[in-house]
Design a protein around this motif. Sequence first.
Motif, PDB file in Angstrom:
ATOM      1  N   LEU A 176      -0.134   7.448  -7.032  1.00 21.57           N
ATOM      2  CA  LEU A 176       0.904   7.599  -8.045  1.00 21.57           C
ATOM      3  C   LEU A 176       0.483   6.917  -9.346  1.00 21.57           C
ATOM      4  N   SER A 177       1.045   7.399 -10.453  1.00 21.97           N
ATOM      5  CA  SER A 177       0.771   6.785 -11.750  1.00 21.97           C
ATOM      6  C   SER A 177       1.528   5.469 -11.860  1.00 21.97           C
ATOM      7  N   LEU A 178       1.221   4.711 -12.919  1.00 20.47           N
ATOM      8  CA  LEU A 178       1.895   3.444 -13.149  1.00 20.47           C
ATOM      9  C   LEU A 178       3.406   3.624 -13.224  1.00 20.47           C
ATOM     10  N   ASP A 179       3.859   4.587 -14.023  1.00 19.37           N
ATOM     11  CA  ASP A 179       5.298   4.803 -14.160  1.00 19.37           C
ATOM     12  C   ASP A 179       5.928   5.217 -12.839  1.00 19.37           C
ATOM     13  N   GLU A 195       0.817  -1.229   0.000  1.00 17.44           N
ATOM     14  CA  GLU A 195       0.000   0.000   0.000  1.00 17.44           C
ATOM     15  C   GLU A 195       0.846   1.273   0.000  1.00 17.44           C
ATOM     16  N   ALA A 196       2.099   1.187  -0.403  1.00 18.79           N
ATOM     17  CA  ALA A 196       2.905   2.398  -0.588  1.00 18.79           C
ATOM     18  C   ALA A 196       2.516   3.073  -1.899  1.00 18.79           C
ATOM     19  N   GLY A 197       2.679   4.371  -1.971  1.00 19.01           N
ATOM     20  CA  GLY A 197       2.524   5.065  -3.239  1.00 19.01           C
ATOM     21  C   GLY A 197       1.103   5.298  -3.689  1.00 19.01           C
ATOM     22  N   ALA A 198       0.160   5.443  -2.781  1.00 19.48           N
ATOM     23  CA  ALA A 198      -1.225   5.703  -3.166  1.00 19.48           C
ATOM     24  C   ALA A 198      -1.309   6.974  -4.004  1.00 19.48           C
TER      25      ALA A 198
END
Length: 337
Positions: A64-67, A59-62
């Motif tokens: 954020l885009s795919l890249d 659940e890190a990076g909520a």
Amino acid sequence: MIVEGTILTGRDFEPVQGRVVVEDGEITAIEEADVDNSNVILPAFVNAHTHIGDSIAKEAGAGLSLDELVAPPDGLKHRLLRAASHAAKVEAMRRSLRLMQSTGTATCLEFREGGVDGVEAIREAADELAIDPVVLGRETAAAMRESDGFGASGARDSEFGDLRAETREAGKLFGIHAGERDPHDVDPALDLDPEFVVHMVHPEPEHLDRIEAEDVPIVVCPRSNLVTGVGVPPVRDLLDRTTVALGTDNVMLNSPSMFREMEFVSKLTDASATEILRMATLNGAEIAGLNYGVIEPDREAKLLILDGDSDNLAGAQDLVRAVVRRAGQADVKDVLL
């Protein structure tokens, strides 16, 4: 070994009451008989696409885009992996493998970051567990040689011709991501003649024609695609053209439970419960060249036993549909691997 209950047999998972006879790890017979239990016996799952290294960062990076999340070399996943110790990564992967095993998964097709070190790390994580991952090394030919094949990131910005040739010469699996963000990398990926392609969210009609003509299996990961905002794969169109298997993708984004993935697909698409259970078992096994994923004689006995009399499953009128749409970890009685 004899396992009794209602057996979901063959490619269509026809319910048969009786017993599965197992000798030396192989199914030798399926015998119809009246049995006095509520067991539901089905093939263990094959999770056809995973990245479990990022189990260190659930659940890190909520948002954020795919890249921003996963693109090499500096997506959030890769930065977190570089910062983590070997021991931390191995322990996190061991936990994810143990979770998959406890939820009925016999193997996963793992795209393993980190070159040779990454391959060795997942082998260490799987040591003493019954689940036996199919590991596709990444980044280098040496990682491919130390593993079961090569898992390519995608043909958009990278050249994989030499690695593809070496993988073929070694007689190993070559899988590649394609069509995840847009259709522009689909043809370059198919030009490599891969054993399978992952995602295929954005195929054009001519790509579907080519996939069918060249008999290219596709692995879809709908929960992951929805989380990363790239869309949803055209599961019905793909099923009408080729073999389609199911994967859970990054542990960073989703639990590696095939129960959750099956339920999601069943409620998102018009694929039948039988098709979805086949996507979660036999189809992935066939992509990897494994002799299980279906309950029939002369197959390896990789079996999942559910409690058909659990509060969740009691009263189910259609067992296959119930397994796909409502079964979960709490219904698992045993996993025989």
